[in-house]
Motif scaffolding. Structure first.
Motif, PDB file in Angstrom:
ATOM      1  N   TRP A  19       0.835  -1.208   0.000  1.00  0.00           N
ATOM      2  CA  TRP A  19       0.000   0.000   0.000  1.00  0.00           C
ATOM      3  C   TRP A  19       0.861   1.246   0.000  1.00  0.00           C
ATOM      4  O   TRP A  19       0.527   2.257  -0.612  1.00  0.00           O
ATOM      5  CB  TRP A  19      -0.981  -0.003   1.174  1.00  0.00           C
ATOM      6  N   ASP A 211       5.565   8.622   8.323  1.00  0.00           N
ATOM      7  CA  ASP A 211       6.756   7.894   8.742  1.00  0.00           C
ATOM      8  C   ASP A 211       7.268   7.081   7.563  1.00  0.00           C
ATOM      9  O   ASP A 211       6.490   6.482   6.839  1.00  0.00           O
ATOM     10  CB  ASP A 211       6.423   6.957   9.909  1.00  0.00           C
TER      11      ASP A 211
ATOM     12  N   LEU B  10      12.571   5.502  14.463  1.00  0.00           N
ATOM     13  CA  LEU B  10      11.920   4.518  13.601  1.00  0.00           C
ATOM     14  C   LEU B  10      10.409   4.676  13.657  1.00  0.00           C
ATOM     15  O   LEU B  10       9.847   4.939  14.703  1.00  0.00           O
ATOM     16  CB  LEU B  10      12.312   3.105  14.023  1.00  0.00           C
ATOM     17  N   GLY B  11       9.786   4.484  12.515  1.00  0.00           N
ATOM     18  CA  GLY B  11       8.337   4.594  12.441  1.00  0.00           C
ATOM     19  C   GLY B  11       7.698   3.227  12.486  1.00  0.00           C
ATOM     20  O   GLY B  11       8.131   2.320  11.798  1.00  0.00           O
ATOM     21  N   ARG B  12       6.678   3.091  13.313  1.00  0.00           N
ATOM     22  CA  ARG B  12       6.180   1.735  13.584  1.00  0.00           C
ATOM     23  C   ARG B  12       5.030   1.291  12.692  1.00  0.00           C
ATOM     24  O   ARG B  12       4.892   0.131  12.407  1.00  0.00           O
ATOM     25  CB  ARG B  12       5.724   1.636  15.041  1.00  0.00           C
ATOM     26  N   ARG B  13       4.145   2.163  12.300  1.00  0.00           N
ATOM     27  CA  ARG B  13       3.068   1.690  11.417  1.00  0.00           C
ATOM     28  C   ARG B  13       3.095   2.469  10.121  1.00  0.00           C
ATOM     29  O   ARG B  13       2.092   2.998   9.668  1.00  0.00           O
ATOM     30  CB  ARG B  13       1.712   1.815  12.106  1.00  0.00           C
ATOM     31  N   SER B  14       4.268   2.539   9.550  1.00  0.00           N
ATOM     32  CA  SER B  14       4.505   3.440   8.431  1.00  0.00           C
ATOM     33  C   SER B  14       4.383   2.751   7.082  1.00  0.00           C
ATOM     34  O   SER B  14       4.487   3.383   6.059  1.00  0.00           O
ATOM     35  CB  SER B  14       5.908   4.033   8.556  1.00  0.00           C
ATOM     36  N   GLY B  15       4.146   1.428   7.100  1.00  0.00           N
ATOM     37  CA  GLY B  15       4.152   0.708   5.836  1.00  0.00           C
ATOM     38  C   GLY B  15       5.553   0.357   5.386  1.00  0.00           C
ATOM     39  O   GLY B  15       5.746  -0.192   4.319  1.00  0.00           O
ATOM     40  N   VAL B  16       6.548   0.686   6.195  1.00  0.00           N
ATOM     41  CA  VAL B  16       7.925   0.267   5.926  1.00  0.00           C
ATOM     42  C   VAL B  16       8.371  -0.585   7.101  1.00  0.00           C
ATOM     43  O   VAL B  16       8.363  -0.131   8.248  1.00  0.00           O
ATOM     44  CB  VAL B  16       8.871   1.473   5.751  1.00  0.00           C
ATOM     45  N   ALA B  17       8.735  -1.819   6.805  1.00  0.00           N
ATOM     46  CA  ALA B  17       9.077  -2.751   7.871  1.00  0.00           C
ATOM     47  C   ALA B  17      10.273  -2.236   8.676  1.00  0.00           C
ATOM     48  O   ALA B  17      11.177  -1.610   8.125  1.00  0.00           O
ATOM     49  CB  ALA B  17       9.399  -4.120   7.287  1.00  0.00           C
ATOM     50  N   TRP B  19      12.740  -3.824   9.924  1.00  0.00           N
ATOM     51  CA  TRP B  19      14.034  -4.370   9.506  1.00  0.00           C
ATOM     52  C   TRP B  19      14.584  -3.587   8.320  1.00  0.00           C
ATOM     53  O   TRP B  19      15.788  -3.377   8.197  1.00  0.00           O
ATOM     54  CB  TRP B  19      13.944  -5.859   9.202  1.00  0.00           C
ATOM     55  N   ARG B  20      13.692  -3.098   7.447  1.00  0.00           N
ATOM     56  CA  ARG B  20      14.186  -2.329   6.305  1.00  0.00           C
ATOM     57  C   ARG B  20      14.646  -0.945   6.741  1.00  0.00           C
ATOM     58  O   ARG B  20      15.674  -0.442   6.282  1.00  0.00           O
ATOM     59  CB  ARG B  20      13.111  -2.199   5.231  1.00  0.00           C
ATOM     60  N   GLY B 212      12.746  -1.991  -3.302  1.00  0.00           N
ATOM     61  CA  GLY B 212      12.381  -0.895  -2.399  1.00  0.00           C
ATOM     62  C   GLY B 212      13.536   0.026  -2.097  1.00  0.00           C
ATOM     63  O   GLY B 212      13.422   0.914  -1.273  1.00  0.00           O
TER      64      GLY B 212
END
Lengths: 249, 249
Positions: A19, A211, B10-17, B19-20, B212
């Motif tokens: 998404w 983020d 670090l952003g937690r619900r950003s759509g970017v894992a 680990w990445r 990505g």
DNA sequence: ACCAGTTATCTATACAAATAGACAACTATG
DNA sequence: CATAGTTGTCTATTTGTATAGATAACTGGT
């Protein structure tokens, strides 16, 4: 450019949620759709087919863009562009923030967020041509176009020479004016280095982007007309709102 | 152990894992650690504490970096940098790929990946100052520094004027030389526009970066010495391997 | 030989992301 | 009014991401 619509082009186990990738791609294309009469995006089902994902995934992407205030969905009607994203930001020998934006009917101003006095490390000292450990002024600023944050920057200046700069900057909202008040009537850019990376949470918050949003980072050195280093800066641009143009002059 | 309020950006619900994000941050810092005698990274437990995540999450990040060939982990010993610093890439009025790299002891060459003849859309035609629908040459190229892909670019040129360019390019590995063979002894850059975005799967594959990965994208127009547009290009730089410097000249 | 430090591997649990399908609510149009 | 097209909401299932804890395998030094 030519529309080589590889309906995929998305990485599936990349650590970046589909998404979000789709939101990024759609954001790229908003300029195209905003040029239509009704500024309407293709229906969710079409987008889902184009990206070869489920409609719900497209909806997650659109929800993120709506959260950013870029699009607005209306039940039964469609989804529409409400704000065209990117602002052109020229970089060249005589780069100034305010003039960069006035060229596109945006009023630019600089907000002073924080100031501190720190000791120059090797990088800063080298750039400013000062001894390592010299006291330097460190300023965090936010650059706005209208009400939209465009840049989040950290500046370093010789503390001895520019002790009064923060108050001038806070009052005028312009670095050019603040430097002038400190005895630097004119300056020019000696060097600029650009890189791209993801925003940290603090940077994302300061720039009001999601983020994990993308940044372009410029490290630049301004010198006065005598060639003396004045100001070393790291400026973080919200990549989704800016494109940087290199001045030919 | 987890106090999730301060997690080092670090952003937690950003759509970017996570680990990445961590892989990206570590990649930024590789230069620091590679400067150590042993080029050793902090232990996984330290990194986990620093980013305030579980050790397994750090391991996922390190696995991704190992996959890219940037680090190597050795059981019982630690994780080590296999050095790959960013290459400086100057952009200015007289930008050329090969000379940009020769300044840092890298031999640059251009690989012709694909060629096609297409009809110019409005953007291409406008840039090249041709009628919409004119036949133009579209070339995909990969720019290498040594064996490392640095750029993946698409170029558009007037098909009538530059019919022979692809064979010259394939033979010489240099756009400058190929243009010279087609009667353009010299050229200069009229405009450059930069943006940052994530790579598509194809772009990631061509540049041999992780899915990505980040790109800097430059759209540029080269003109001959008579001011006639010659070549419009979209060049995608692997952001992790280059930093772009703006030539003061 | 032993120990402290480090990476590798395993199990288990919880939550986020993505898929699938169905239907409701609303808009515009003939 | 009837219908096609669109967004909103719901349930359910599968895969990816992150946490937690335990243990094995290996390295370097005492």
């Amino acid at each position: 450019m030519t529309d080589r619509t590889e309906n995929d082009g998305l990485g599936r186990r990349s650590g970046v949620a589909l998404w979000r990738q789709i939101a990024d791609r759609i954001r790229q294309d908003l300029a195209i759709w905003s040029a239509q009469d009704d500024a309407r995006l293709p229906p969710e089902t079409d987008l889902a087919a184009r990206f070869d994902v489920n409609r719900h995934t497209v909806r997650a992407a659109l929800a993120a863009l709506a959260q950013e205030g870029l699009v607005r969905s209306e039940r039964g009607k469609g989804t529409f562009v409400v704000r065209r994203p990117r602002i052109a930001y020229p970089i060249g020998r005589r780069t100034r923030f305010s003039t960069a934006l006035e060229a596109q009917n945006s009023s630019g101003r600089i907000l002073l967020l924080r100031q501190a006095r720190v000791q120059a490390d090797a990088v800063i000292a080298g750039a400013l041509d000062l001894p390592v450990g010299s006291e330097v002024l460190m300023l965090d600023t936010r650059g706005l176009a209208g009400d939209t944050p465009i840049t989040f920057a950290t500046h370093w200046l010789d503390a001895a020479r520019f002790a009064d700069l923060p108050e001038h900057l806070a009052r005028t909202g312009s670095i050019t004016a603040a430097l002038a008040a400190c005895g630097v009537p004119d300056y020019e850019r000696r060097s600029t280095v650009l890189e791209a990376r993801r925003a940290t949470a603090q940077e994302a918050a300061e720039l009001d982007i999601g983020d994990g949003g993308l940044l372009m980072v410029a490290r630049s050195l301004n010198v006065d007309m005598a060639g003396q280093p004045v100001q070393f800066s790291e400026t973080r641009f919200a990549a989704e709102r800016v494109e940087i143009t290199i001045d030919p002059a």
